[in-house]
Design an enzyme around this catalytic site. Structure first.
Site, mmCIF file in Angstrom:
data_model
loop_
_atom_site.group_PDB
_atom_site.id
_atom_site.type_symbol
_atom_site.label_atom_id
_atom_site.label_comp_id
_atom_site.label_asym_id
_atom_site.label_seq_id
_atom_site.Cartn_x
_atom_site.Cartn_y
_atom_site.Cartn_z
ATOM 1 N N THR A 1 -5.384 10.917 0.540
ATOM 2 C CA THR A 1 -6.710 10.611 1.074
ATOM 3 C C THR A 1 -7.000 11.563 2.230
ATOM 4 O OG1 THR A 1 -5.895 9.023 2.698
ATOM 5 C CG2 THR A 1 -6.537 8.152 0.527
ATOM 6 N N HIS B 1 0.785 -1.232 0.000
ATOM 7 C CA HIS B 1 0.000 0.000 0.000
ATOM 8 C C HIS B 1 0.820 1.288 0.000
ATOM 9 C CE1 HIS B 1 -3.804 1.895 0.069
ATOM 10 N NE2 HIS B 1 -4.431 1.066 0.858
ATOM 11 N N TYR C 1 -13.115 5.353 11.237
ATOM 12 C CA TYR C 1 -12.362 5.870 10.087
ATOM 13 C C TYR C 1 -13.041 5.408 8.810
ATOM 14 C CZ TYR C 1 -8.234 6.394 6.950
ATOM 15 O OH TYR C 1 -7.367 6.737 5.937
ATOM 16 N N SER D 1 -12.251 6.011 4.656
ATOM 17 C CA SER D 1 -11.305 6.634 3.742
ATOM 18 C C SER D 1 -12.021 7.344 2.607
ATOM 19 C CB SER D 1 -10.351 5.577 3.173
ATOM 20 O OG SER D 1 -11.088 4.556 2.524
#
Length: 663
Positions: free
Chosen positions: A504, A377, A491, A493
């Protein structure tokens, strides 16, 4: 605008972070052959046409960031703790925070080629020392081929390799259609507009698209898709890209193989030849690797860095470079999948031996033809990977280059395919053994479960004038409250790819509105009328929409506060009180970590929780159903949580149908 926000939510990474050094597309020589076998398509608008004129990611005003931060803290804190946090936050806004903000704005003005968050976010990501497995790498599984006979492991693997190379060639030749979201496709997604906009200078092209309600997205991360690997270094990893690589890395039974998929002319090798090489690997009688080197990529990054140095010093430098410079990784698994839970575990982590987790992405194909992408990632976010997956699925299902019954080319695969062998001393062998033990211990703690709510979806919610995403997020808040009696840090995104080098932003779905609504549904079901409950649902939806718009437009608070803290730390200043406040640590301990994904190419996506006592929630709101794929560690009961989410969705849809809530 609603469509754009939906796409940006989908495209956002769960744990984003990577510096992007510019909108560079590596050059590579090509022959004059431009047949359909070489490119996915040939866009009249150059791939990077909009890149130069993309708007810059704005830095929010500090006097707007602090109220947004406090609004997100309000449902998480009791009155006394909130007053303390409020005082600390306002002192920060009027004191050291103002100075840091001014310094950040000045720094941003001197770095107009990028975004203010790019470098610090990248630094944070590659400095993380935890294993990339479970902590960072997510997976997205491919939808099965509509023609079942094409799901044969050899056929599907060959077609995916060919399509991946075609994508790469299309990208590198500048022929890949730019990533643009069309809010009025009748005007902007037409041959007439494309033939016009291609003549507009790159420095102005974004404005031309914007004039017809089209939004080009940042594509500067795309070049890291290929020939790229995250390389472990003590203290901080580095990203490596070598555009000269022409080979693919294949893993089977923990053994590593390489062969060329691009020829001397820069063209795709004949598909029947690739099929022959993969057939050779699938029929190789070599036993399972006694010392599967790939499991080292699942280790703590400092441990892996030390072992990698030893590996190179032991005479394995050439083979290590072949791994690092490979176009991508193909993992051929000998297992068939039992069900979607098995698929999730296999594609998210597998057994640790038949993976190279550090490659930019790996395509995994199981014995029964199930396929997925597992990606590292740090180099970028979900925009590039989802685009790649969509294109590969479309190409392999609509224009497959090999077919069931296709004859593999009669070539000497034994010479063309190289099985990599390594000189491993006792320290390396022990390191592999220890890495496997650590891997097994980590994944043994992970539980995954899923639900499909079949009583309603996007269509019904939109008829009720509710945001489908807001309702899904509300169901998670209700579910957690029902199970644990709390509202916790959450959270979601959201991509900021509408801006140059955008990364982001975080949407904070736990709000005063969701808390009030959840308590009404869960703890006071008979106290409110259906009309009152509907009004609460509308409030939740409206506020969630506002948060989503702010995040997509770079007006959240999380990245701004992160950048200010990073600036203080790199300048050697004391960390301001805002960041040592227990409430700041708590809101960043995301017990509910969520990410949504809906695409015809993807049936399942997932990731592990980001904290030991959290849930990792992958979800999709479809036309007439809602799916959730959720993971947890032993501190949480994922099965019970999903039952609570299902009950919450039942209650919400009952109210929308005018029915009272039942216990």
């Amino acid at each position: 605008m609603a469509l754009l926000l939906s796409v940006l939510r989908t495209a956002g990474g769960r744990v984003p972070g990577a510096r992007v050094p510019g909108a560079r597309v590596p050059s590579r020589r090509y022959s004059s052959r431009t047949s359909s076998s070489q490119f996915l398509h040939e866009s009249v608008v150059p791939t990077m046409h909009y890149q130069k004129s993309l708007p810059r990611l704005p830095i929010p005003k500090l006097e707007e960031t602090i109220p947004r931060y406090l609004a997100a803290q309000r449902p998480l804190l009791d009155d006394d703790h909130f007053r303390t946090t409020q005082t600390i936050a306002l002192d920060f806004q009027n004191g050291v925070g103002k100075q840091l903000h001014q310094a950040l704005v000045a720094q941003d003005q001197n770095n107009k080629q990028t975004s203010y968050i790019s470098d610090p976010w990248f630094d944070m990501y590659l400095s993380a020392r935890d294993s990339v497995v479970l902590n960072f790498n997510p997976f997205m599984s491919f939808t099965p081929d509509p023609k079942k006979e094409y799901d044969d492991q050899l056929v599907r693997s060959t077609n995916m390799v060919c399509s991946a190379v075609r994508f790469m060639k299309t990208l590198q030749a500048g022929l890949l259609e730019p990533e643009v979201f069309h809010l009025n496709p009748a005007k902007s997604n037409t041959d007439t507009f494309k033939n016009l906009i291609r003549w507009v200078p790159s420095s102005l092209s974004w404005y031309g698209a914007y004039a017809v309600n089209a939004y080009p997205l940042d594509m500067s991360q795309y070049f890291r898709l290929f020939n790229s690997t995250r390389i472990p270094k003590r203290g901080k990893d580095v990203l490596f890209t070598d555009e000269k690589g022409q080979h693919v890395l294949v893993l089977r039974k923990g053994n590593l193989y390489v062969f060329n998929v691009v020829n001397r002319d820069g063209n795709l090798v004949e598909p029947a030849e690739i099929q022959s090489h993969l057939k050779y690997i699938l029929s190789d009688s070599a036993p399972k690797a006694a010392h599967p080197l790939g499991v080292l990529t699942s280790e703590n990054r400092d441990v892996w860095a030390g072992l990698r140095d030893r590996l190179v010093a032991a005479g394995n430098a050439e083979n290590v470079h072949l791994i690092d410079s490979a176009l991508f990784c193909l993992c051929l698994d000998d297992e068939s999948m039992r069900d979607h839970i098995h698929i999730s575990h296999n594609m998210l982590h597998g057994d640790g031996c038949n993976r190279w987790y550090d490659k930019s992405f790996s395509i995994i194909v199981t014995k029964d033809g199930q396929a997925a992408i597992n990606f590292e990632h740090s180099w970028g976010d979900g925009v590039a990977v989802l685009r790649f997956q969509n294109e590969i699925f479309r190409d392999t299902t609509e224009q497959p280059l090999v077919h069931p019954g296709s004859a593999a080319l009669a070539v000497d695969s034994a010479s063309a395919v190289r099985r990599l062998t390594f000189n491993l001393d006792s320290e390396l062998q022990n390191g592999i053994k220890k890495a496997k033990e650590n891997f097994d211990s980590a994944v043994s703690r992970l539980t995954i479960d899923a639900i499909e709510f079949k009583k309603g979806g996007k269509e019904q919610l939109k008829k009720s004038k509710l945001s489908p995403d807001a309702v899904a997020q509300l169901a998670f808040q209700m579910g957690f409250l029902r199970q644990y009696g709390q509202t916790v840090a959450t959270y979601e995104s959201c991509s900021t790819a509408a801006f140059k080098h955008g990364r982001t932003e975080t949407i904070r779905p736990a709000t005063v509105h969701t808390k009030r609504c959840s308590q009404a549904f869960v703890h006071q079901p008979g106290k409110h009328s259906v009309e009152q409950l509907r009004a609460m649902l509308a409030d939740c939806s409206q506020y969630h929409g506002q948060l989503t718009r702010e995040a997509a437009m770079g007006q959240g608070f999380d990245r701004h506060l992160f950048a200010l803290r990073y600036l203080a730390e790199t300048a050697g200043q004391a960390v301001p009180d805002l960041y040592t406040d227990a409430a700041y640590a708590a809101i960043n301990h995301n017990i509910l970590s969520t990410s949504t994904l809906t695409s015809p190419a993807v049936t399942l996506g997932g990731f592990a929780p980001v904290v030991p006592d959290g849930f990792g929630i992958g979800y999709g709101v479809h036309d007439d159903w809602i799916g959730c794929n959720v993971s947890s560690y032993p501190a949480r009961n994922v099965h019970e949580f999903l039952q609570c989410v299902h009950k919450s969705l039942e209650d919400i849809f009952s109210v929308l149908e005018g029915k009272p809530i039942t216990d």
